[in-house]
Write a protein that holds these residues in place. Structure first.
Motif, mmCIF file in Angstrom:
data_model
loop_
_atom_site.group_PDB
_atom_site.id
_atom_site.type_symbol
_atom_site.label_atom_id
_atom_site.label_comp_id
_atom_site.label_asym_id
_atom_site.label_seq_id
_atom_site.Cartn_x
_atom_site.Cartn_y
_atom_site.Cartn_z
ATOM 1 N N VAL A 113 0.832 -1.213 0.000
ATOM 2 C CA VAL A 113 0.000 0.000 0.000
ATOM 3 C C VAL A 113 0.866 1.262 0.000
ATOM 4 N N LYS A 114 2.009 1.202 0.640
ATOM 5 C CA LYS A 114 2.909 2.360 0.653
ATOM 6 C C LYS A 114 3.343 2.713 -0.771
ATOM 7 N N LYS A 115 3.761 1.721 -1.518
ATOM 8 C CA LYS A 115 4.230 1.938 -2.892
ATOM 9 C C LYS A 115 3.073 2.344 -3.806
ATOM 10 N N ALA A 116 1.966 1.626 -3.702
ATOM 11 C CA ALA A 116 0.840 1.862 -4.607
ATOM 12 C C ALA A 116 0.176 3.218 -4.352
ATOM 13 N N ASP A 117 0.019 3.597 -3.095
ATOM 14 C CA ASP A 117 -0.647 4.860 -2.785
ATOM 15 C C ASP A 117 0.207 6.063 -3.193
#
Length: 306
Positions: A113-117
């Motif tokens: 989620v860190k990378k995607a967001d």
């Protein structure tokens, strides 16, 4: 002349002192952030902890907490109405990023989620807290023992055999969420009859269980009322629920402007484990202490503020 010279040097020194310190004070005054939250106990505690911690580190925080449900808080962040709030990794994975594959490893879920967001929404995830506030289904200890229900598979078997004997309490959000009730019943192959599903606010669910107005309710694993009301969490034996580790989610512009936020929140992440968060929730919901007082006591006890 000598006296004049000394006076001139003194005035220059005072001027330089004022310039340096005014710059420092102005810099502190310029460190302004808007902190938001959702509208349940844990979120109010987490946001208050963030506000007090940031204030202690030289920030001025505008309080826009208690905004509403997940989608309301997220929209406020995306629209720039707030600069940060605490979100849960599993919620972001399923609700915001629309991923269908459940990730049950905390670090893997956070990394995704860190990378995607960041890539999709220009939102920066700060270090995540150690506790996992996953959704759960709860019963009273007495009722669960009487019906011999320990797991969600046990519940499924009981509902199939006795569809009219179990009333289920839920809030609107859990009932409609893509990681909520409907996919849960599909995973465990059961369904409460429509007239046995009772929707109410999260605060009323626990009392309804305690008063035997319902037999099963959705809840949050770190909710202090589970401990205070002698409730039991049914084991998610088929591993349906994603992990829900909270982390401050910050607008990219703010994260770049204040890189020290990462260090500040990393210190906090080390202190908030499941037992600690459950006790903080219980202090507010079970012992009826003020959120501000509970948050301050935690921060002082953890050595994060004096």
């Amino acid at each position: 002349m000598f006296t004049r010279g000394r006076k001139l040097i003194g005035l220059i020194a005072i001027a330089m002192f004022c310039m340096v310190n005014f710059g420092t004070w102005a810099g502190a005054a310029d460190k302004k952030v808007v902190v938001g939250s959702k509208n349940f106990t844990e979120q109010r505690i987490l946001s208050e902890i963030m506000i007090q911690l940031l204030n202690n580190r030289g920030f001025q925080c505008e309080d826009k907490t208690g905004l509403g449900g997940t989608l309301v808080a997220r929209k406020a962040l995306e629209n720039g109405q707030i600069d940060m709030y605490m979100e849960y990794t599993g919620t972001a994975l399923v609700t915001m990023l629309k991923e269908e594959t459940v990730i049950t490893d905390p670090q893997a879920c956070y990394d995704f989620v860190k990378k995607a967001d960041l890539e999709r929404n220009n939102l920066v995830w700060m270090p995540y807290m150690a506790f996992n506030n996953t959704y759960c289904l709860m019963m009273t200890s007495a009722n669960a023992a009487a019906k011999k229900i320990k797991t969600l598979s046990d519940l499924s078997a009981f509902v199939k055999a006795n569809p009219d004997k179990v009333r289920f309490g839920t809030n609107e959000e859990f009932y409609a969420r893509p990681d909520g009730y409907k996919p849960l019943q599909k995973k465990y192959d059961f369904q409460f009859p429509d007239d046995k599903i009772i929707k109410m606010t999260p605060g009323l669910l626990y009392k309804a269980l305690q008063d035997n107005d319902i037999e099963v309710a959705m809840g949050f694993a770190t909710d202090g009322r589970i401990k205070g009301m002698n409730l039991v969490v049914l084991e998610d034996d088929l591993k349906y629920f994603p992990v829900y580790n909270p982390a401050p989610v910050v607008r990219k512009e703010i994260a770049e402007k204040y890189p020290e936020l990462k260090t500040i929140f990393a210190e906090l992440a080390e202190k908030l484990d499941t037992r600690t968060m459950t006790n903080l929730n219980y202090a507010v919901d079970g012992e009826h202490k003020a959120v501000k007082d509970v948050s301050a006591e935690f921060l002082k006890g953890a050595g994060l503020i004096k």
